[in-house]
Design a protein around this motif. Structure first.
Motif, short mmCIF file in Angstrom:
data_model
loop_
_atom_site.label_atom_id
_atom_site.label_comp_id
_atom_site.label_asym_id
_atom_site.label_seq_id
_atom_site.Cartn_x
_atom_site.Cartn_y
_atom_site.Cartn_z
N PRO A 104 3.51 -4.85 10.70
CA PRO A 104 2.28 -3.72 10.63
C PRO A 104 2.15 -2.89 12.00
CG PRO A 104 1.56 -6.08 9.77
CD PRO A 104 2.93 -6.07 10.37
N GLN A 163 -7.88 -9.55 -2.76
CA GLN A 163 -6.48 -9.51 -2.16
C GLN A 163 -6.42 -8.34 -1.17
OE1 GLN A 163 -7.23 -10.25 -5.43
NE2 GLN A 163 -5.94 -11.89 -6.21
N GLN A 164 -6.50 -7.13 -1.61
CA GLN A 164 -6.65 -5.89 -1.02
C GLN A 164 -7.25 -6.11 0.61
OE1 GLN A 164 -4.64 -3.33 -1.77
NE2 GLN A 164 -4.96 -2.68 0.22
N LYS A 219 9.89 -1.71 4.38
CA LYS A 219 8.85 -2.92 4.07
C LYS A 219 8.97 -3.90 4.92
CE LYS A 219 7.68 -1.51 -0.32
NZ LYS A 219 6.34 -1.63 -0.61
N ARG A 272 -3.14 -3.24 12.43
CA ARG A 272 -3.81 -4.82 12.71
C ARG A 272 -4.95 -4.59 13.45
NH1 ARG A 272 1.50 -6.05 14.23
NH2 ARG A 272 1.08 -5.64 16.35
N SER A 276 -1.29 -5.29 6.82
CA SER A 276 -0.10 -5.25 6.09
C SER A 276 -0.25 -4.14 5.12
CB SER A 276 -0.03 -6.60 5.34
OG SER A 276 -0.93 -6.77 4.40
N ASN A 277 -1.59 -3.57 4.82
CA ASN A 277 -1.90 -2.59 4.05
C ASN A 277 -2.65 -1.52 4.85
OD1 ASN A 277 -0.47 -3.63 1.88
ND2 ASN A 277 -1.87 -3.24 0.50
N LYS A 314 -5.18 -8.28 7.48
CA LYS A 314 -3.88 -8.51 7.96
C LYS A 314 -3.28 -7.29 8.74
CE LYS A 314 -2.79 -11.92 4.96
NZ LYS A 314 -1.46 -12.23 3.99
N GLN A 327 -8.03 -8.83 2.17
CA GLN A 327 -7.04 -9.34 2.68
C GLN A 327 -5.75 -8.72 3.47
OE1 GLN A 327 -5.74 -12.58 -0.16
NE2 GLN A 327 -6.99 -14.09 0.87
N LYS A 328 -5.06 -8.02 2.70
CA LYS A 328 -4.19 -7.36 3.20
C LYS A 328 -4.80 -6.20 4.23
CE LYS A 328 -1.41 -7.56 -0.97
NZ LYS A 328 -0.87 -6.82 -2.01
N TYR A 329 -5.85 -5.52 4.14
CA TYR A 329 -6.48 -4.71 5.06
C TYR A 329 -6.58 -5.37 6.50
CZ TYR A 329 -7.72 -1.37 1.63
OH TYR A 329 -7.82 -0.36 0.59
#
Length: 90
Positions: free
Chosen positions: A9, A43-44, A5, A14, A52-53, A50, A46-48
């Motif tokens: 990334p 939000q998902q 965790k 990234r 981070s997901n 970045k 945003q994570k894609y």
């Protein structure tokens, strides 16, 4: 092996996220508009973007379709280099 965790990334995650973001902005789409088009929360997205997901293969195809391009274009450059680097090790 799964990433911990607290790890950064993966560079490819990234890179793909930046490509998704650049294409979205080029098309004048908001994160909310892209999210609604592919069935995730903003939000998902945003994570894609970045990195981070990770974006699943199926979701990458949906995003590419919304961006009027193909999944290969969203992973172009860095992913291709990394794959070519590993071929010498197989």
């Amino acid at each position: 092996m799964a990433r911990e965790k607290d790890e950064d990334p993966h560079p490819v995650d990234r890179h793909v996220g930046r490509r998704v973001q650049k294409k979205r902005l080029d098309l004048g789409l908001t994160q909310t508009a892209l999210a609604n088009a592919v069935g995730v929360s903003f939000q998902q997205v945003q994570k894609y973007e970045k990195g981070s997901n990770r974006v699943s293969a199926s979701k990458l195809f949906e995003i590419a379709d919304c961006h009027r391009t193909n999944a290969r274009e969203l992973g172009k450059d860095k992913g291709a280099r990394q794959l070519s680097d590993c071929h010498g090790q197989i």
